[in-house]
Structure formats: structure tokens, C-alpha cells
Scaffold this motif. Structure first.
Motif, short mmCIF file in Angstrom:
data_model
loop_
_atom_site.label_atom_id
_atom_site.label_comp_id
_atom_site.label_asym_id
_atom_site.label_seq_id
_atom_site.Cartn_x
_atom_site.Cartn_y
_atom_site.Cartn_z
N THR A 3 10.14 16.18 34.70
CA THR A 3 9.33 14.97 34.81
C THR A 3 8.62 14.91 36.16
N ASP A 4 9.31 15.35 37.23
CA ASP A 4 8.71 15.31 38.57
C ASP A 4 7.49 16.22 38.66
N VAL A 5 7.59 17.40 38.04
CA VAL A 5 6.46 18.33 38.07
C VAL A 5 5.28 17.75 37.31
N ARG A 6 5.58 17.16 36.14
CA ARG A 6 4.49 16.54 35.36
C ARG A 6 3.83 15.43 36.16
N ARG A 12 -2.36 14.95 40.86
CA ARG A 12 -3.45 15.76 41.37
C ARG A 12 -4.72 15.62 40.54
N ARG A 13 -4.56 15.24 39.27
CA ARG A 13 -5.74 15.06 38.41
C ARG A 13 -6.45 13.76 38.75
N LEU A 14 -7.73 13.73 38.48
CA LEU A 14 -8.53 12.54 38.78
C LEU A 14 -8.86 11.75 37.52
N ASP A 136 -16.66 4.28 40.05
CA ASP A 136 -16.15 3.53 38.89
C ASP A 136 -15.03 4.28 38.17
N LEU A 137 -14.93 5.59 38.39
CA LEU A 137 -14.01 6.41 37.61
C LEU A 137 -12.80 6.90 38.39
N VAL A 138 -12.84 6.83 39.73
CA VAL A 138 -11.69 7.30 40.52
C VAL A 138 -11.27 6.22 41.51
N ARG A 139 -10.04 6.33 41.99
CA ARG A 139 -9.55 5.40 42.99
C ARG A 139 -10.24 5.64 44.33
N ASP A 140 -10.30 4.60 45.14
CA ASP A 140 -10.97 4.71 46.43
C ASP A 140 -10.39 5.84 47.28
N LYS A 141 -9.06 5.99 47.25
CA LYS A 141 -8.43 7.01 48.09
C LYS A 141 -8.75 8.43 47.62
N ASP A 142 -9.28 8.56 46.39
CA ASP A 142 -9.59 9.88 45.84
C ASP A 142 -11.07 10.24 45.95
#
Length: 424
Positions: A3-6, A12-14, A136-142
Motif C-alpha cells: 500500500t505504501d508503494v502504491r 508522484r502522479r499529477l 485548474d488541474l493540479v495542486r498549487d504545490k505541483d
């Protein structure tokens, strides 16, 4: 798989909507490169004239200056995803019509000119909506990571696109290549349709709405964006001017690079290809370090440092003689350029209100790019007059150095647009 790896991989995915946007951007970028290579080659084959061929490039560039501001207004008025779908469909239809004309055996240069102009008209209407949709599609930190992937995709296409276009033309002729071109835009449109997250027209905040009615005339909306840049967001004005001057220096060399490598360094076409491949590889590496830099430094300061370093790199081109040294240096220069572009995108996306992001993207982009055709022609004129590319390279690098050092005294040298990771 644990679960941790998933969870780590998911982190890491956006997200699927962003990944579809990235896919559409890369595929439509391939389509752009196909017609940008095919149409000039068609005109040269039909006329044998270098001047007639050059007209194609002028027609492909003119819409950027003519339609950037209206494109920004459109991006701020309507749902941005829908604008992107319509833009890709329009390019599909235009390329399809041109393919039909070429397949019918027509040899009209005027039709090729018209197709080049109309296809190029899509891009300045498309780009502000695309840039405005990323937040609109990603978080500000990303944002650093999202923009880095977009810039990496753009650079990969600038490297692979001409090669793919050349192979297509050789294998299936101009008509087959243009049919493939239409297909890339259709695939991009389908990817946009598959994005489930809708990018609504940006709304005014209550405070902004209370200050006055939303402007609905083109001139008024463009004026709003200019007021924002010149009065309310001075780092953006400083950055646009910096890119205008930096592009002036860069394109004195870039427009004459093939000539310089061939005439001054006696490189074969294959070795020149190595240099251009290196610039693509450098751009990819530059995109990879953007998230790391974005966590540690304000985007405006990254742009300033990159401008200074790239200026020094251009000057260092003068003593280099071998293909390895020139390739490595040019890769570094393009890597720095990619870092600058990603940092610039992040600065705009974090400091501009959503309701006018499209217009500000279009306005600052137009200012930054206006110097490119001037520099391209000027570089050729100076070389023809002086017969001294070393002097031109020194002037180009020196200009970038001066621009970067001068920007230290500008509002761009601030913490604007930086997001402290500790605030996560």
C-alpha cells in the motif's frame, strides 16, 4: 505491491486530467511540427525560390502578433477546455482541407500560403487557454512539476517533430504527411474531450466584483491586463521586458547557428544534427531540475540567474571548436532556457488572478516574442556586413549578461510567486 508503494506512486502522479492535457499538448505539438516542415518544403519544391519559402515562415509567425491579445480575452471569457477542443478541431478541418487539395494535384502556392496562415492562427488562440488550464488541474504545490513536464514535452517535440515530419514526407509524400497532421489534431481533440474536469470561465472575487462591472469589450479587457502588468504586478512587466531583450540576444545566434556551425566550424549536416539533438537533451534535463529549484528559490530570481548564466554560456561558444564541447555547452544553455521558461510560467500562474490569466499570458508572451523576428533578421544582416560571427556571438552573450545583471534592480528580483514548502 504494498500500500505504501502504491501511495508513493500515486503521490508522484499529477492526475488523469493533467496527464490527458499533457498528452494532447504533445500530440498537437507534433502536428504543428509536421505542417511547419511540410509547407515550406512544398513551396520550395513548387517555386525553387528561397524568398517564396521564407514567406511561409513569416505567415506562420504573423498570427502570434495579431491574435495573441484576442486569444487571451477568449481564454478568460469561456471554458478553457472547450476552447482547446474547438482549436484542435479547427486545425483538424484546416489540415484535412489542405490534404484534400494536395491530393487532388493542385500546385497553387497561394493555397499553401493561406493554409500556413490559418493553421498558425490556431496557436495564439489555443495557448493562453492551455496555460490557464494547468492550475485548474493540479495542486498549487505541483505547478513546478506540471509546467516542467509540459516544457519537457514541448522540447522533445522540437527535437523529434522535424525528424518525424521528414520521415513522413519521405515515406508517404506531402499529401500523406498532411493527412497525418490532421490526424494528430483530431487525437488531441479527443484527449481534451476525455478530460472530465471542466475549466469554468474564471470568476471575479467578491471584492473585485464590487469594484466595478466585468468588462466585455475587447479593448477594455486587454486594458485590464495591461494595467495589471504595469501597475499591480511589476515583476511580470520586468520579466516580459527581460525575455524581450534576452530573446534579442539569443536569436542573434540561434537564427545563424546552422550557418555558424557549417561555415565557421566546417561541420557536416550529421554533426550539426548532433548539436541540435544535444539542445533537446539539455532542455529535458533542465525540466527535470525545475521542481527542485522551485522549492528553494523564488521563480523571478531563478529567471535572473538563468539569464546571466546563459549569457556567459553564449560567450563561451566563441573558443570552442569541437562538436563535443559545442554540444555540451549548447545543451547547458538550452537546459537553462527551459528552467527559465518553467519558472516564468509558475510566476504568472501564482501571481495573476484566474479571471485574467489568459490575457496576461497572451500579453507577456507577445512582448517577449516580439524581438525574435527582429533579432533573426538583424543577425543575418550583421554577419553579411561584418563577416564576423565571433563579434555577433560576443554581443549576444554580453546583452544577455547585462540584462540579467540589470534585472537584479528590478521587481523581478523578489519572492513573488514562491511557495514555501513548509506551508504544505
Amino acid at each position: 505491491m504494498s500500500t505504501d508503494v502504491r501511495a508513493a506512486r500515486a503521490g508522484r502522479r499529477l492526475g488523469a486530467p493533467y496527464e490527458l492535457l499533457l498528452f494532447a499538448f504533445v500530440v498537437s505539438g507534433l502536428g504543428n511540427w509536421i505542417y511547419r516542415l511540410a509547407l515550406p518544403l512544398m513551396v520550395f519544391e513548387l517555386t525553387g525560390s528561397a524568398l517564396n519559402t521564407a514567406v511561409v515562415y513569416a505567415l506562420e509567425y504573423a498570427p502570434l502578433l495579431l491574435l495573441s491579445l484576442p486569444g487571451g480575452v477568449i481564454a478568460d471569457r469561456f471554458e478553457r477546455r472547450r476552447i482547446l477542443v474547438v482549436g484542435d478541431l479547427a486545425a483538424t478541418v484546416l489540415a484535412g482541407i489542405l490534404a484534400l487539395v494536395v491530393t487532388s494535384g493542385s500546385s497553387s502556392v497561394l493555397l499553401v500560403y493561406l493554409a500556413a496562415f490559418l493553421l498558425a492562427c490556431v496557436e495564439p488562440l489555443y495557448y493562453p487557454a492551455f496555460q490557464g488550464m494547468v492550475p485548474d488541474l493540479v495542486r498549487d504545490k505541483d505547478l513546478e512539476r506540471a509546467n516542467a513536464w509540459m516544457q519537457m514535452g514541448d522540447n522533445v517535440m522540437s527535437l523529434a517533430g522535424p525528424a518525424v515530419a521528414g520521415v513522413l514526407i519521405a515515406a508517404v509524400g506531402y499529401e500523406g504527411a498532411i493527412w497525418a497532421d490532421a490526424g494528430t489534431f483530431a487525437v488531441s481533440a479527443l484527449a481534451m474531450v476525455a478530460i472530465r474536469t471542466r475549466s469554468k470561465p474564471p470568476a471575479w472575487t467578491e471584492k473585485e466584483a464590487a469594484a466595478g462591472p466585468v468588462r466585455r469589450d475587447l479593448i477594455g479587457e486587454v486594458k485590464d491586463s495591461l494595467v495589471h502588468i504595469t501597475r499591480e504586478n511589476r515583476p511580470l512587466l520586468s520579466g516580459a521586458v527581460l525575455f524581450f531583450l534576452a530573446n534579442l540576444g539569443t536569436w542573434l545566434v540561434q537564427a545563424n547557428l546552422v550557418y555558424y556551425l557549417s561555415d565557421y566550424r566546417s561541420m557536416s549536416p550529421a554533426l550539426i544534427g548532433v548539436v541540435f539533438a544535444a539542445q533537446g537533451a539539455g532542455a529535458v534535463l533542465g525540466a527535470a531540475v525545475c521542481p527542485w529549484l522551485g522549492r528553494r528559490f523564488a521563480p523571478g530570481r531563478v529567471v535572473i540567474a538563468g539569464t546571466v548564466l546563459a549569457g556567459a554560456g553564449i560567450v563561451l561558444l566563441i573558443p570552442l571548436r569541437d562538436v563535443v564541447g559545442i554540444s555540451v555547452l549548447w545543451a547547458l544553455i538550452y537546459g537553462i532556457g527551459t528552467v527559465n521558461m518553467v519558472s516564468w510560467f509558475v510566476l504568472r500562474q501564482r501571481t495573476v488572478p484566474a479571471r485574467m490569466l489568459g490575457r496576461v499570458v497572451a500579453t507577456t508572451r507577445m512582448i517577449a516574442f516580439m524581438s525574435i523576428p527582429v533579432a533573426s533578421v538583424l543577425g543575418g544582416v550583421l554577419e553579411q556586413h561584418w563577416h564576423n560571427m565571433y563579434l555577433i556571438i560576443a554581443i549576444a552573450g554580453g546583452l544577455r549578461l547585462l540584462v540579467g545583471v540589470g534585472a537584479l534592480l528590478s521587481p523581478l528580483n523578489s519572492a513573488a510567486g514562491w511557495r514555501n514548502p513548509a506551508d504544505s
